[in-house]
Design an enzyme around this catalytic site. Structure first.
Site, PDB file in Angstrom:
ATOM      1  N   LYS A   1      61.029  26.117  37.690  1.00  0.00           N
ATOM      2  CA  LYS A   1      59.806  27.348  36.752  1.00  0.00           C
ATOM      3  C   LYS A   1      60.672  28.432  36.618  1.00  0.00           C
ATOM      4  CE  LYS A   1      57.617  29.244  39.769  1.00  0.00           C
ATOM      5  NZ  LYS A   1      57.067  29.465  40.866  1.00  0.00           N
TER       6      LYS A   1
ATOM      7  N   ASP B   1      53.692  26.292  37.260  1.00  0.00           N
ATOM      8  CA  ASP B   1      53.842  26.699  38.559  1.00  0.00           C
ATOM      9  C   ASP B   1      52.555  26.206  39.215  1.00  0.00           C
ATOM     10  OD1 ASP B   1      51.413  27.607  38.072  1.00  0.00           O
ATOM     11  OD2 ASP B   1      51.164  29.470  38.209  1.00  0.00           O
TER      12      ASP B   1
END
Length: 351
Positions: free
Chosen positions: A219, A237
């Site tokens: 991420k 997320d």
């Protein structure tokens, strides 16, 4: 004399027998006369049953016709009770084809691009080093709190070499407002040392190199690649995970599998902007607990419409940041955001 009396007796016996004969004949004929009456009554009963059957038969045929007459009324009443007209066709069919899913997903992204043309990473940064540190610090806290904390951090430690040589206790004190400050201090000092020792103090521009840095996962790596190097990546997320499942783009729960499933629906060139659009929508309108469904621009495309507030006026009160007339998360937002009515976030400690 005797013959005459005998003949008289015989004559009288014959007369009596003759008289009895009509009576017995009549008696025998009476039951025979009743039988036709019984047949008639039986025939009448049979005819009555047939007539009744004929009368009831059409009623049985009409019974199924009554059912559809009731169902549409109930359905119509249910539809009338919903205020926004766009909710009528909100849910896609359960058996949505792959082609239909791709079209719906891309249409949602196009709609969001019109709503958030100024979408951008909501972390303040001036170079790749600041972005990777800020992204690591954003775990388990808001971008706003990170943006309020990093000015002091970067003022004291502007380069990877400076942060690599920092005293952990001093860094912890700066990072305290972000939560989990000891673990985060260890990560940012560790990644600064790795950048200094392994990459000459420069942030690498490859995924396989970024994920080797302490505290950096896929991420964080995609945030850096997409926004500091212009290389497409999907940022999965908590907001992204929640929304793509609400929209039935995928049923996966693992971030890596979500990334792969959603990435297959879009051209690679769209991945970075798609991440911004979805995350911005999750922060401003499609909240986790109280989605503002009545103010949602993509309600007709959303299978989860109705999970939140559908009344437009009540939904407006749930909007956040620039959509609700409130400050954003960046202390130094892009000009496009300011031009769209967005407000800068206040610094740490400001009233």
């Amino acid at each position: 004399m005797k013959k005459s009396s005998a003949s008289k007796k015989t004559a009288s016996a014959k007369g009596a027998a003759a008289e009895k004969a009509p009576v017995e004949k009549a008696a025998a004929e009476k039951p025979a006369a009743k039988k036709p009456a019984a047949k008639k009554s039986a025939a009448k009963k049979t005819a009555g049953k047939k007539a009744a059957a004929k009368k009831t038969a059409p009623m049985k045929r009409q019974a199924p016709a009554k059912r559809p007459a009731v169902v549409p009324k109930k359905a119509a009443a249910a539809v009338k009770g919903v205020a926004p007209a766009k909710t009528v066709a909100a849910k896609p069919p359960r058996g949505e084809s792959r082609t239909a899913l791709v079209r719906r997903a891309r249409r949602i992204d196009r709609e969001l691009a019109e709503v958030y043309p100024y979408a951008h990473p909501e972390l303040d940064f001036e170079n790749p080093f600041q972005l990777v540190v800020a992204t690591v610090l954003s775990a388990q806290t808001t971008d706003l709190r990170v943006n309020q904390t990093t000015p002091a951090l970067f003022a004291k430690y502007p380069t990877p070499e400076d942060l690599a040589a920092a005293v952990p206790e001093e860094v912890e004190e700066i990072l305290r407002p972000t939560g989990f400050f000891r673990a985060k201090t260890k990560s940012v000092i560790g990644l600064s040392k790795a950048l200094t020792e392994d990459f000459g103090g420069e942030v690498p521009g490859r995924l396989e190199d970024l994920v080797k840095l302490p505290g950096v996962g896929r991420k964080t790596a995609f945030v850096v690649l997409g926004n500091a190097f212009g290389r497409p990546g999907i940022t999965v997320d908590t907001h992204f995970q929640r929304l793509v499942r609400r929209w039935r783009w995928t049923e996966e729960t693992d971030p890596d599998k979500i990334e792969a499933a959603v990435g297959a629906l879009f051209p690679k060139s769209d991945w970075t902007d798609l991440s911004h659009h979805v995350i911005w929508h999750g922060r401003r309108i499609c909240h986790a607990r109280k989605p503002a469904c009545g103010a949602c621009p993509i309600a007709p495309l959303c299978p989860a419409y109705g999970e939140g507030e559908t009344d437009p006026e009540k939904a407006k009160k749930l909007l956040k940041y620039e959509k609700g007339g409130l400050p954003g998360q960046r202390l130094k937002p892009p000009q496009a955001y300011l031009d769209a009515g967005g407000k800068p976030a206040p610094p740490l400690g400001a009233g």
